[in-house]
Design a protein around this motif. Structure first.
Motif, mmCIF file in Angstrom:
data_model
loop_
_atom_site.group_PDB
_atom_site.id
_atom_site.type_symbol
_atom_site.label_atom_id
_atom_site.label_comp_id
_atom_site.label_asym_id
_atom_site.label_seq_id
_atom_site.Cartn_x
_atom_site.Cartn_y
_atom_site.Cartn_z
ATOM 1 N N GLY A 136 -1.908 0.505 -7.676
ATOM 2 C CA GLY A 136 -2.764 0.757 -8.846
ATOM 3 C C GLY A 136 -3.685 1.944 -8.601
ATOM 4 O O GLY A 136 -3.837 2.823 -9.463
ATOM 5 N N GLU A 137 -4.278 1.992 -7.427
ATOM 6 C CA GLU A 137 -5.196 3.097 -7.110
ATOM 7 C C GLU A 137 -4.468 4.433 -7.092
ATOM 8 O O GLU A 137 -4.983 5.447 -7.565
ATOM 9 C CB GLU A 137 -5.861 2.864 -5.744
ATOM 10 C CG GLU A 137 -6.890 1.748 -5.736
ATOM 11 C CD GLU A 137 -7.217 1.277 -4.311
ATOM 12 O OE1 GLU A 137 -7.889 0.261 -4.179
ATOM 13 O OE2 GLU A 137 -6.778 1.944 -3.338
ATOM 14 N N ILE A 138 -3.272 4.429 -6.527
ATOM 15 C CA ILE A 138 -2.535 5.688 -6.382
ATOM 16 C C ILE A 138 -2.122 6.235 -7.742
ATOM 17 O O ILE A 138 -2.223 7.436 -8.006
ATOM 18 C CB ILE A 138 -1.289 5.468 -5.476
ATOM 19 C CG1 ILE A 138 -1.718 5.134 -4.054
ATOM 20 C CG2 ILE A 138 -0.385 6.692 -5.490
ATOM 21 C CD1 ILE A 138 -2.530 6.202 -3.368
ATOM 22 N N ARG B 175 0.848 -1.189 0.000
ATOM 23 C CA ARG B 175 0.000 0.000 0.000
ATOM 24 C C ARG B 175 0.884 1.239 0.000
ATOM 25 O O ARG B 175 2.028 1.201 0.414
ATOM 26 C CB ARG B 175 -0.921 0.016 1.225
ATOM 27 C CG ARG B 175 -2.055 -0.973 1.163
ATOM 28 C CD ARG B 175 -2.827 -0.976 2.468
ATOM 29 N NE ARG B 175 -3.635 0.232 2.655
ATOM 30 C CZ ARG B 175 -4.797 0.449 2.037
ATOM 31 N NH1 ARG B 175 -5.277 -0.426 1.173
ATOM 32 N NH2 ARG B 175 -5.492 1.542 2.270
ATOM 33 N N ALA C 129 -3.707 10.931 -0.169
ATOM 34 C CA ALA C 129 -4.385 9.730 -0.670
ATOM 35 C C ALA C 129 -3.730 8.509 -0.066
ATOM 36 O O ALA C 129 -2.604 8.576 0.441
ATOM 37 C CB ALA C 129 -4.271 9.669 -2.195
ATOM 38 N N GLU C 130 -4.444 7.391 -0.094
ATOM 39 C CA GLU C 130 -3.903 6.141 0.422
ATOM 40 C C GLU C 130 -4.547 5.004 -0.338
ATOM 41 O O GLU C 130 -5.751 5.046 -0.621
ATOM 42 C CB GLU C 130 -4.210 6.024 1.916
ATOM 43 C CG GLU C 130 -3.338 5.031 2.626
ATOM 44 C CD GLU C 130 -3.477 5.150 4.148
ATOM 45 O OE1 GLU C 130 -2.861 6.049 4.724
ATOM 46 O OE2 GLU C 130 -4.234 4.352 4.704
ATOM 47 N N GLY C 131 -3.771 4.010 -0.721
ATOM 48 C CA GLY C 131 -4.371 2.887 -1.433
ATOM 49 C C GLY C 131 -3.316 1.980 -2.020
ATOM 50 O O GLY C 131 -2.127 2.121 -1.742
ATOM 51 N N SER C 132 -3.773 1.024 -2.841
ATOM 52 C CA SER C 132 -2.845 0.110 -3.492
ATOM 53 C C SER C 132 -2.079 0.885 -4.561
ATOM 54 O O SER C 132 -2.520 1.960 -4.981
ATOM 55 C CB SER C 132 -3.613 -1.041 -4.126
ATOM 56 O OG SER C 132 -4.376 -0.539 -5.207
ATOM 57 N N HIS D 119 -3.600 6.059 -10.461
ATOM 58 C CA HIS D 119 -4.717 6.642 -11.195
ATOM 59 C C HIS D 119 -5.476 7.688 -10.387
ATOM 60 O O HIS D 119 -6.557 8.103 -10.787
ATOM 61 C CB HIS D 119 -5.662 5.530 -11.657
ATOM 62 C CG HIS D 119 -4.988 4.588 -12.617
ATOM 63 N ND1 HIS D 119 -4.599 3.303 -12.277
ATOM 64 C CD2 HIS D 119 -4.575 4.779 -13.891
ATOM 65 C CE1 HIS D 119 -3.997 2.739 -13.307
ATOM 66 N NE2 HIS D 119 -3.969 3.614 -14.314
ATOM 67 N N ASN D 120 -4.911 8.096 -9.261
ATOM 68 C CA ASN D 120 -5.596 9.075 -8.426
ATOM 69 C C ASN D 120 -5.338 10.494 -8.955
ATOM 70 O O ASN D 120 -4.198 10.922 -9.112
ATOM 71 C CB ASN D 120 -5.071 8.934 -6.983
ATOM 72 C CG ASN D 120 -5.810 9.831 -6.015
ATOM 73 O OD1 ASN D 120 -5.891 11.040 -6.235
ATOM 74 N ND2 ASN D 120 -6.341 9.248 -4.961
#
Lengths: 246, 319
Positions: free
Chosen positions: A229-231, A213, A224-227, A233-234
């Motif tokens: 992949g999520e980061i 993460r 922001a915080e996430g996997s 595309h944030n």
């Protein structure tokens, strides 16, 4: 249970809010990367976790225990190890002696213990930590004369010898060559099997390859915080890094 | 594979054997000089513990030397305790003083630490003058005849005999050397050096560096006080000049010349300096000029002292 948690953690330097009300949680066993633009407060944040600097407000919990007022050396005893952004070793001592000091903290925590652990055991633990990062052949070299990449590995070996629950690595690949970075990632993966790793890193390839993460800091706040992949595309993250309107 | 330092241990053993043998070769005059050197090098070895190994430069070690000297000397002078008891009291006194002063002085660092230790030492020195009716002040006190010998295990040891004094000094020197070897070459010594080399890093490896420094300070002061107690009882005289600034500086000089952070450096430094002063003062009354030039030279070109330079260039185990 979370391993480490912060509540409203802040650190202000006069007017500058280096870290500003961060709520953060870390699960045992993960590799977490903290990224963010220069001056986002990453180093200040991990310094607050390790106890090197005191917070202006907020709390830090380690294994559900409030450690906010605890001095750095006691936090290390609880299992929070910190490796320095700027290489910080004992330059005049040998590699083995450097790591032995760390190993001694774990094996012989009291200055005058009744049943002291022998020097042989301390040396064995230090040698093992050196081998884990690939410094097994350089035990008797003077640390200050080592190549930069090896000094960075020595930093990590000192962290490992503490057998921490949480290993904080502050920009560990800075100044390393590509092949050294390759080797370094192997080391971190191996460490992660027994410890939680918190990694501050600028090199996005390393972050993407290692992190479970990612937490993004900007202006002292969690953006922001996430996997991974999520980061990637944030939108807010892209804006902070590229300066485009969110 | 081990971290122990067998070569240094062997060198220490050889040194003690050679020292013991010297009394059969040297004329009485030099045996007496060597007795003084042995006691003063115990003083410097205590100083070296703090300055050489832990990197804390104190300018007030005369205070611990004097604490041992007065605690031992006054107790035998006024209470008539036997010499061995007075000696133990001297060590206990130095321990207490160094623990209390350490607790306070170690709250400061670097230059302030030097100044604070100096101020405590000067306060101690002035106290010995203030209470002249007890301490004898500048004039000092000469210990009475019945405090010039003691019986131990049915043996009478006479403190006016050169042979007895030399061998007693050598015995205490050897014990202190052994204790310091055990401390400095083991896990505890590693922490002292770690504090000297990089205190913030040592904290971040989980050590309470204040506790480490206090330990070093107390061991250092106690050993310096042991030398003081021995000096007073052996030569039968206690006076406030031992508490003065010059005495603190001498411990620093002996350590600097011999090699700070080397186990045998203080012995070598004390021997070189006292013999040099002894010879020079026979030639000229301005011998302090020569000493001053020598010190500047040493600091410029050999800042690690004699044994420290040898260690860095050739013999890494000499520490």
């Amino acid at each position: 249970m979370t391993l480490l948690r912060t509540k409203g953690l802040s650190r202000h330097f006069d007017g500058l809010k280096a870290v500003d009300g961060v709520d953060f949680a870390l699960d045992p066993g993960e590799i977490r990367a903290i990224i963010g633009p220069n001056g986002a407060g990453k180093s200040t944040f991990v310094s607050l976790l390790s106890g090197r600097i005191k917070p202006s407000a907020g709390q830090v919990f380690f294994e559900d225990r409030d450690v906010t007022g605890m001095p750095a050396h006691k936090r290390v005893r609880m299992g929070i190890a910190y490796t320095f952004q700027i290489t910080n070793i004992y330059g005049a001592m040998t590699v083995l002696e450097n790591i032995a000091i760390a190993a001694q903290n774990r094996l012989r925590p009291h200055l005058f213990s009744r049943k002291p652990v022998s020097e042989v055991e301390i040396a064995r633990a230090a040698t093992k930590a050196a081998q884990e990062v690939g410094l097994g052949d350089l035990l008797y070299e003077t640390a200050g004369t080592l190549a930069y990449g090896h000094q960075r590995l020595l930093e990590v070996a000192m962290g490992l010898a503490l057998q921490p629950k949480l290993l904080i690595l502050d920009e560990p690949t800075q100044g390393l060559s590509d092949s050294e970075i390759e080797n370094f990632q192997e080391v971190v993966r191996r460490v992660a099997q027994s410890a939680t790793v918190l990694l501050i890193e600028h090199n996005m390839d390393v972050v993407m390859a290692l992190a479970d993460r990612i937490t993004v800091l900007d202006n002292g706040r969690v953006l922001a915080e996430g996997s991974p992949g999520e980061i990637v595309h944030n939108d807010a993250v892209q804006a902070a890094y590229l300066g485009a309107p969110a | 594979m081990t971290l122990h330092n067998g070569k240094l241990l062997a060198l220490c053993v050889v040194t003690v054997i050679v020292l013991f043998g010297l009394q059969f070769v040297l004329p009485p005059y030099l045996t007496l000089a060597l007795t003084r050197i042995l006691i003063l090098s115990v003083f410097a070895m205590g100083y070296n513990m703090l300055m050489g190994y832990t990197g804390l430069l104190s300018l007030g070690h005369a205070m611990f030397f004097a604490a041992g000297l007065y605690a031992a000397g006054l107790s035998t002078y006024y209470w008539g305790v036997t010499l061995p008891v007075a000696f133990v009291l001297g060590i206990v006194g130095a321990f207490a003083v160094s623990l209390v002063i350490g607790l306070l002085a170690l709250r400061t660092q670097a230059v302030s630490f030097m100044i604070v230790t100096l101020m405590f030492a000067q306060a101690g020195y002035l106290m010995t003058l203030q209470f002249t009716n007890i301490t004898g002040g500048d004039q000092g006190l000469t210990l009475p005849t019945d405090a010039r010998s003691f019986g131990l295990f049915g043996m009478v040891v006479d403190m006016t005999s050169d042979t007895a004094r030399f061998n007693l000094a050598l015995l205490i020197f050897t014990v202190v050397l052994a204790v310091l070897f055990a401390i400095t070459q083991g896990p505890l010594g590693r922490l002292f050096v770690a504090v000297r080399e990089n205190e913030p890093r040592t904290q971040m490896l989980g050590f309470d560096t204040y506790a480490i420094k206090l330990t070093a300070f107390t061991v250092s002061g106690t050993i310096s006080g042991t030398a003081g107690a021995l000096y007073g009882l052996m030569f039968g005289y206690i006076g406030s000049s031992f508490a003065g600034f010059q005495n603190s500086i001498e411990a620093l000089l002996y350590t600097l010349i011999g090699g700070p952070g080397t186990l045998l450096g203080p012995l070598l430094g004390t021997a070189v300096m006292t013999m040099l002063i002894d010879r020079l003062s026979g030639i000229t009354t301005a011998y302090l000029i020569v000493i001053g030039v020598l010190l500047i030279v040493v600091n410029l070109w050999f800042p690690k002292g004699i044994l420290g330079t040898i260690r860095d260039r050739w013999l890494g185990w000499l520490k």
